[in-house]
Design a protein around this motif. Structure first.
Motif, PDB file in Angstrom:
ATOM      1  N   ASP A  96      20.914 -11.008  14.451  1.00 56.32           N
ATOM      2  CA  ASP A  96      20.853 -12.473  14.442  1.00 56.32           C
ATOM      3  C   ASP A  96      19.445 -12.979  14.140  1.00 56.32           C
ATOM      4  OD1 ASP A  96      23.489 -13.076  14.897  1.00 56.32           O
ATOM      5  OD2 ASP A  96      23.292 -12.997  17.080  1.00 56.32           O
ATOM      6  N   GLU A  97      18.497 -12.063  13.972  1.00 51.16           N
ATOM      7  CA  GLU A  97      17.112 -12.461  13.686  1.00 51.16           C
ATOM      8  C   GLU A  97      16.525 -11.539  12.631  1.00 51.16           C
ATOM      9  OE1 GLU A  97      16.173 -13.603  18.293  1.00 51.16           O
ATOM     10  OE2 GLU A  97      14.582 -12.630  17.117  1.00 51.16           O
ATOM     11  N   PHE A  98      15.822 -12.133  11.671  1.00 51.30           N
ATOM     12  CA  PHE A  98      15.221 -11.342  10.585  1.00 51.30           C
ATOM     13  C   PHE A  98      13.806 -11.794  10.320  1.00 51.30           C
ATOM     14  CE2 PHE A  98      19.694 -10.794  10.108  1.00 51.30           C
ATOM     15  CZ  PHE A  98      19.823  -9.475   9.715  1.00 51.30           C
ATOM     16  N   ARG A  99      13.023 -10.911   9.765  1.00 48.79           N
ATOM     17  CA  ARG A  99      11.648 -11.214   9.386  1.00 48.79           C
ATOM     18  C   ARG A  99      11.518 -10.903   7.896  1.00 48.79           C
ATOM     19  NH1 ARG A  99       6.883 -10.266  12.639  1.00 48.79           N
ATOM     20  NH2 ARG A  99       8.155  -9.984  14.503  1.00 48.79           N
ATOM     21  N   PHE A 100      10.888 -11.815   7.170  1.00 52.96           N
ATOM     22  CA  PHE A 100      10.543 -11.583   5.756  1.00 52.96           C
ATOM     23  C   PHE A 100       9.035 -11.391   5.699  1.00 52.96           C
ATOM     24  CE2 PHE A 100       8.686 -13.409   1.888  1.00 52.96           C
ATOM     25  CZ  PHE A 100       9.356 -12.726   0.893  1.00 52.96           C
ATOM     26  N   LEU A 101       8.603 -10.399   4.947  1.00 52.25           N
ATOM     27  CA  LEU A 101       7.172 -10.141   4.754  1.00 52.25           C
ATOM     28  C   LEU A 101       6.915  -9.991   3.271  1.00 52.25           C
ATOM     29  CD1 LEU A 101       6.686  -7.225   7.307  1.00 52.25           C
ATOM     30  CD2 LEU A 101       6.007  -9.597   7.658  1.00 52.25           C
ATOM     31  N   LEU A 102       5.735 -10.410   2.851  1.00 53.08           N
ATOM     32  CA  LEU A 102       5.317 -10.164   1.473  1.00 53.08           C
ATOM     33  C   LEU A 102       3.874  -9.676   1.516  1.00 53.08           C
ATOM     34  CD1 LEU A 102       5.618 -10.403  -1.640  1.00 53.08           C
ATOM     35  CD2 LEU A 102       4.900 -12.787  -1.414  1.00 53.08           C
ATOM     36  N   ILE A 103       3.655  -8.476   0.984  1.00 51.53           N
ATOM     37  CA  ILE A 103       2.303  -7.913   0.917  1.00 51.53           C
ATOM     38  C   ILE A 103       2.041  -7.512  -0.533  1.00 51.53           C
ATOM     39  CG2 ILE A 103       2.180  -7.126   3.318  1.00 51.53           C
ATOM     40  CD1 ILE A 103       3.083  -4.362   2.405  1.00 51.53           C
ATOM     41  N   ALA A 104       0.802  -7.141  -0.831  1.00 48.84           N
ATOM     42  CA  ALA A 104       0.461  -6.817  -2.227  1.00 48.84           C
ATOM     43  C   ALA A 104      -0.604  -5.735  -2.269  1.00 48.84           C
ATOM     44  CB  ALA A 104      -0.054  -8.070  -2.938  1.00 48.84           C
ATOM     45  N   PHE A 105      -0.581  -4.957  -3.342  1.00 49.86           N
ATOM     46  CA  PHE A 105      -1.640  -3.963  -3.541  1.00 49.86           C
ATOM     47  C   PHE A 105      -1.957  -3.813  -5.016  1.00 49.86           C
ATOM     48  CE2 PHE A 105       2.406  -1.632  -3.070  1.00 49.86           C
ATOM     49  CZ  PHE A 105       2.448  -0.877  -4.227  1.00 49.86           C
ATOM     50  N   VAL A 106      -3.183  -3.380  -5.272  1.00 50.30           N
ATOM     51  CA  VAL A 106      -3.618  -3.141  -6.653  1.00 50.30           C
ATOM     52  C   VAL A 106      -3.036  -1.798  -7.076  1.00 50.30           C
ATOM     53  CG1 VAL A 106      -5.628  -2.765  -8.143  1.00 50.30           C
ATOM     54  CG2 VAL A 106      -5.731  -4.439  -6.284  1.00 50.30           C
ATOM     55  N   THR A 107      -2.507  -1.755  -8.287  1.00 46.99           N
ATOM     56  CA  THR A 107      -1.891  -0.500  -8.722  1.00 46.99           C
ATOM     57  C   THR A 107      -2.218  -0.200 -10.183  1.00 46.99           C
ATOM     58  OG1 THR A 107       0.207   0.713  -8.866  1.00 46.99           O
ATOM     59  CG2 THR A 107       0.297  -1.607  -9.381  1.00 46.99           C
ATOM     60  N   GLU A 108      -2.059   1.051 -10.539  1.00 48.96           N
ATOM     61  CA  GLU A 108      -2.177   1.430 -11.962  1.00 48.96           C
ATOM     62  C   GLU A 108      -1.037   2.384 -12.282  1.00 48.96           C
ATOM     63  OE1 GLU A 108      -6.223   2.681 -11.991  1.00 48.96           O
ATOM     64  OE2 GLU A 108      -5.804   4.618 -11.104  1.00 48.96           O
ATOM     65  N   GLY A 109      -1.073   3.034 -13.432  1.00 46.93           N
ATOM     66  CA  GLY A 109       0.032   3.888 -13.877  1.00 46.93           C
ATOM     67  C   GLY A 109       0.656   4.712 -12.754  1.00 46.93           C
ATOM     68  N   PHE A 110       1.978   4.658 -12.641  1.00 49.17           N
ATOM     69  CA  PHE A 110       2.732   5.330 -11.578  1.00 49.17           C
ATOM     70  C   PHE A 110       2.582   6.841 -11.664  1.00 49.17           C
ATOM     71  CE2 PHE A 110       6.979   6.357  -9.630  1.00 49.17           C
ATOM     72  CZ  PHE A 110       6.743   5.753  -8.401  1.00 49.17           C
ATOM     73  N   PHE A 111       2.549   7.371 -12.883  1.00 49.76           N
ATOM     74  CA  PHE A 111       2.454   8.823 -13.072  1.00 49.76           C
ATOM     75  C   PHE A 111       1.051   9.222 -13.541  1.00 49.76           C
ATOM     76  CE2 PHE A 111       6.999   7.930 -13.801  1.00 49.76           C
ATOM     77  CZ  PHE A 111       7.529   8.727 -12.807  1.00 49.76           C
ATOM     78  N   GLY A 112       0.040   8.421 -13.191  1.00 50.92           N
ATOM     79  CA  GLY A 112      -1.315   8.712 -13.652  1.00 50.92           C
ATOM     80  C   GLY A 112      -1.406   8.436 -15.140  1.00 50.92           C
ATOM     81  N   GLU A 113      -2.114   9.276 -15.864  1.00 57.87           N
ATOM     82  CA  GLU A 113      -2.255   9.100 -17.320  1.00 57.87           C
ATOM     83  C   GLU A 113      -0.877   9.147 -17.973  1.00 57.87           C
ATOM     84  OE1 GLU A 113      -5.073   8.596 -19.311  1.00 57.87           O
ATOM     85  OE2 GLU A 113      -5.734   8.072 -17.291  1.00 57.87           O
ATOM     86  N   PRO A 114      -0.605   8.269 -18.973  1.00 57.48           N
ATOM     87  CA  PRO A 114       0.706   8.291 -19.613  1.00 57.48           C
ATOM     88  C   PRO A 114       0.992   9.659 -20.238  1.00 57.48           C
ATOM     89  CG  PRO A 114      -0.610   6.436 -20.382  1.00 57.48           C
ATOM     90  CD  PRO A 114      -1.501   7.283 -19.531  1.00 57.48           C
TER      91      PRO A 114
END
Ligand code: PLP
Length: 375
Positions: free
Chosen positions: A171-189
């Protein structure tokens, strides 16, 4: 396909404003650079977060932008026990002219609403979701990186915050929004090597595969670990009934490039209810015809994949998603064999689509569908 990018009617009255309490001591440019020097996925968090509460009596309320901080939770918080939790992932970019924009926030808001509905959680009105995103990007604007290979990843999350362990929707919920700096997911393409999982499946008909539901991800670790043991980057998910049809690739959607004479066609599995409807998938399906590529949504079996690579009919395979963007598959490994896709190098079509996406994200390519939402 995702049908609309525009906000739909609110299901609950949306809070018009978020109370803003910004950090009194803001990080300097040097501190930001030091904290985001390692921009591997989910490490370099910014200074603020957005929070909202929902209760059955009050609906959505108490919207806040406040300094990023730990949460105090009762040990009997429902979400920790029964996993009533959904999330999203979208990105903010600094465009070449120095402005900041978020890629398709309304499409992510719509999927967040649908994920919540599947888990019997309250639906956050799409305009509230987008407002929360605007608030955080504005508060942490200095963190939106200018380097072309970097972006600000935004992570909205909703979980059951009610205390008490009755086995029923909270009956109760929390919404959160956070952020982070990111670059390529698998490192170098580079082209990735994938493992076809026959022991584990991600989603079953009638299950939660089409929702960005937290439990789907914990449940995928065992297959991902097996992929790692076989020297692979990612797991290929097959359908749960025949273990034959390709569904997704780790936390990404998958595309095949078919050659038909000089023409090229993009083929991707249809959204059957077991596949997450990716925003990037939808974007590529809409953008491809403009590049002279036909598109087709149909099932592809592993046998057809192998055979197509051997005959040359399938010239490329790539995965796509917000985190990984467009990533070519170079090698496919199964319990019985291994085969290469094309010449094992990044594909031309993948390169074209990747350039188109990053051109739009950097404000350098035309954006007729207004996918970039300037903040
Ligand atoms: C299972 C799964 N498939 C596909 C995707 C790609 O979706 P999108 O393009 O919206 O990031 C994601 C990432 O959200 C995912 O978790």
């Amino acid at each position: 396909m995702i049908t609309t990018d525009s906000a739909t009617e609110a299901t609950h009255a949306a809070p018009a404003v978020f109370t803003r309490r910004l950090s009194t001591r803001r990080a300097t440019a040097q501190e930001r650079a030091a904290r985001s020097a390692d921009a591997s996925f989910g490490t370099a968090f910014t200074e603020h977060m957005v929070t909202l509460r929902w209760t059955r009596q009050e609906g959505w309320h108490d919207g806040r932008v406040e300094p990023y901080a730990t949460l105090a939770l009762d040990p009997a918080t429902v979400g920790l026990h029964y996993g009533q939790a959904v999330f999203e992932g979208l990105k903010a970019y600094r465009t070449a002219d120095g402005r900041t924009a978020v890629f398709r926030p309304h499409a992510h808001a719509e999927r967040f609403r649908r994920s919540a509905a599947r888990l019997l959680m309250p639906e956050l009105p799409e305009e509230t979701f987008v407002r929360a995103v605007e608030e955080l990007v504005t508060a942490d604007e200095a963190w939106v990186p200018g380097e072309p290979h970097r972006s600000l990843y935004l992570r909205p999350l909703m979980f059951a915050s009610e205390t008490g362990l009755a086995l029923r929707p909270a009956d109760e919920f929390r919404f959160l929004l956070i952020a982070f700096v990111t670059e390529g997911f698998f490192g170098e393409p580079r082209p990735i090597t994938v493992w076809v999982s026959e022991d584990h499946t991600r989603a079953a008909p009638g299950g939660t595969g089409a929702a960005k539901y937290a439990g789907n991800y914990a449940a995928s670790y065992a297959a991902q670990a097996q992929a790692g043991e076989h020297g692979c980057d990612q797991v290929v998910w097959l359908d749960s009934q025949e273990r034959r049809w390709v569904e997704e690739l780790g936390g990404m959607n998958v595309f095949f490039v078919e050659r038909d004479g000089p023409a090229r066609k993009l083929v991707t599995p249809p959204l059957s209810g077991t596949i997450l409807p990716g925003v990037t998938r939808d974007t590529l399906l809409r953008a491809a015809p403009g590049l002279g590529l036909d598109v087709e949504e149909r099932r592809i079996a592993v046998d057809e994949w192998r055979e197509g690579c051997r005959s040359g009919r399938i010239s490329e395979v790539f995965a796509c998603g917000t985190a990984a963007q467009v990533t070519s598959v170079g090698t496919v490994r199964t319990a019985r064999d291994e085969f290469s896709v094309g010449d094992g190098r990044p594909g031309l079509v993948a390169g074209m689509l990747s350039d188109l996406l990053s051109g739009i994200e950097r404000g350098l390519a035309p954006d007729p569908q207004k996918w970039m939402h300037y903040v």
